[in-house]
Design a protein around this motif. Sequence first.
Motif, short mmCIF file in Angstrom:
data_model
loop_
_atom_site.label_atom_id
_atom_site.label_comp_id
_atom_site.label_asym_id
_atom_site.label_seq_id
_atom_site.Cartn_x
_atom_site.Cartn_y
_atom_site.Cartn_z
N LEU A 241 31.62 -66.42 31.59
CA LEU A 241 32.88 -66.41 30.65
C LEU A 241 32.81 -64.92 30.12
O LEU A 241 33.96 -64.45 30.12
N ASN A 242 31.54 -64.60 30.01
CA ASN A 242 31.80 -63.24 29.28
C ASN A 242 32.22 -62.05 30.32
O ASN A 242 32.89 -61.21 29.93
N LEU A 277 24.08 -73.48 27.74
CA LEU A 277 25.38 -72.61 28.18
C LEU A 277 24.76 -71.60 29.06
O LEU A 277 25.76 -70.91 29.89
N TYR A 278 23.38 -71.38 29.11
CA TYR A 278 22.73 -70.28 29.71
C TYR A 278 22.14 -70.63 30.98
O TYR A 278 21.65 -69.72 31.63
N THR A 321 37.87 -55.17 24.15
CA THR A 321 36.22 -55.41 24.76
C THR A 321 36.24 -56.66 25.38
O THR A 321 35.30 -56.88 26.27
N GLY A 322 36.66 -57.73 25.12
CA GLY A 322 36.57 -58.98 25.69
C GLY A 322 35.62 -59.75 25.08
O GLY A 322 34.62 -59.24 24.33
N LEU A 323 35.88 -60.94 24.73
CA LEU A 323 35.05 -61.72 23.63
C LEU A 323 34.86 -63.22 24.35
O LEU A 323 35.83 -63.71 24.82
N VAL A 324 33.99 -64.08 24.06
CA VAL A 324 33.66 -65.49 24.22
C VAL A 324 33.35 -66.10 22.75
O VAL A 324 32.31 -65.50 22.21
N ASP A 337 27.49 -64.60 23.23
CA ASP A 337 27.11 -63.15 23.95
C ASP A 337 26.61 -63.38 25.23
O ASP A 337 26.09 -64.48 25.80
N MET A 338 26.44 -62.23 26.04
CA MET A 338 25.49 -62.13 27.08
C MET A 338 24.26 -62.22 26.88
O MET A 338 23.45 -61.91 25.63
N LEU A 339 23.30 -62.91 27.78
CA LEU A 339 21.74 -62.74 27.52
C LEU A 339 21.44 -61.42 27.46
O LEU A 339 21.87 -60.40 28.31
#
Length: 348
Positions: A241-242, A277-278, A321-324, A337-339
């Motif tokens: 998604l990110n 989620l990850y 910037t793009g956001l989840v 956020d991303m890992l």
Amino acid sequence: MSNFSLSCPIPLDQYPQVLLAHGGGGKLMQQLLEKMFFPAFKTSNDSPPHDSAVITLPGDKIAFTTDSYVIHPLFFPGGDIGSLAINGTVNDLAMSGARPLYLSVGFILEEGLPMETLWRVVQSLQKAAKIANIKIITGDTKVVDRGKGDGIFINTAGVGIVEHNQTIAPQSVQPGDLVLLSGDLGRHGIAIMAVREGLEFETTIESDCAPLHQIILTMINQGVDIHCLRDLTRGGLASALNEIAVSAGVTVNIKETAIPVREDVQGACEILGFDPLYVANEGRFVAFIPPNSVDTALEIMQSFAQDACIIGQVAPEKTKTGLVTLESKIGANRIVDMLSGEQLPRIC
């Protein structure tokens, strides 16, 4: 495809393990090709072995992808490195809405690999390719010194035909799109970790490893407008998604209560300290669908997996910037956020 015999075709009394000579271009390599690989992957219409395969592609728009598979352990509940290599490549093609056609397979074998292990992987490759209706038409074999590999690595390249005019990509995502998830999360990563760490649960958690192209092609054939697709491999749902949000310049809002995670997987994640989620999947994807196509898309997805569902929506306005964001079970909102690093190494 030809049928397999039940036992390994290489004479195990002479060659119980892979030798460096099996990748040396001589008689042992030729024996490996002629007795194991060619019967497994050759079809009746194939031409004699050559340095490359010559194929005729229908249409004028193709999808092309490549991937490598380095999983440990090689065999796990619900799959193995062979089925993973086929399904992973097929799914990468499917995310462009392509119908998979042809595949190359490259083997990096470690000296000392049991020949029976290689035979099991080859059988799995053949079975998975047949299920996915994709042809293995070319390949390569190399053998590295003992201790310089990890049993077996597989590299693939896949070609598929795109038979529609949709642009299925992050740049097609629009404000108001619904985010659909094709099924429950986390089983693949947890299945791998359970075997690797010797964990035992009340029930065996099996990987979700499976081809996804039939779901996508059915959606396309029934007129579903698809803006973007992404399979949820390394980094899981959160990373996918990110990546899309950043590429599309949008905010994606999802709800924790809408995301299906099996109770045993959730429990395993809590024990291991993972966020579902990850966690990686090998048979799940997200789809960004405009409101006018959501009902049809969801009906088709649920015909393949009952727990397919809507998990969120793209915010009305674009961002730079793009956001989840995620609405938690108690109603609080947080950024997903991303890992910062690798959560589950070497699982695909």
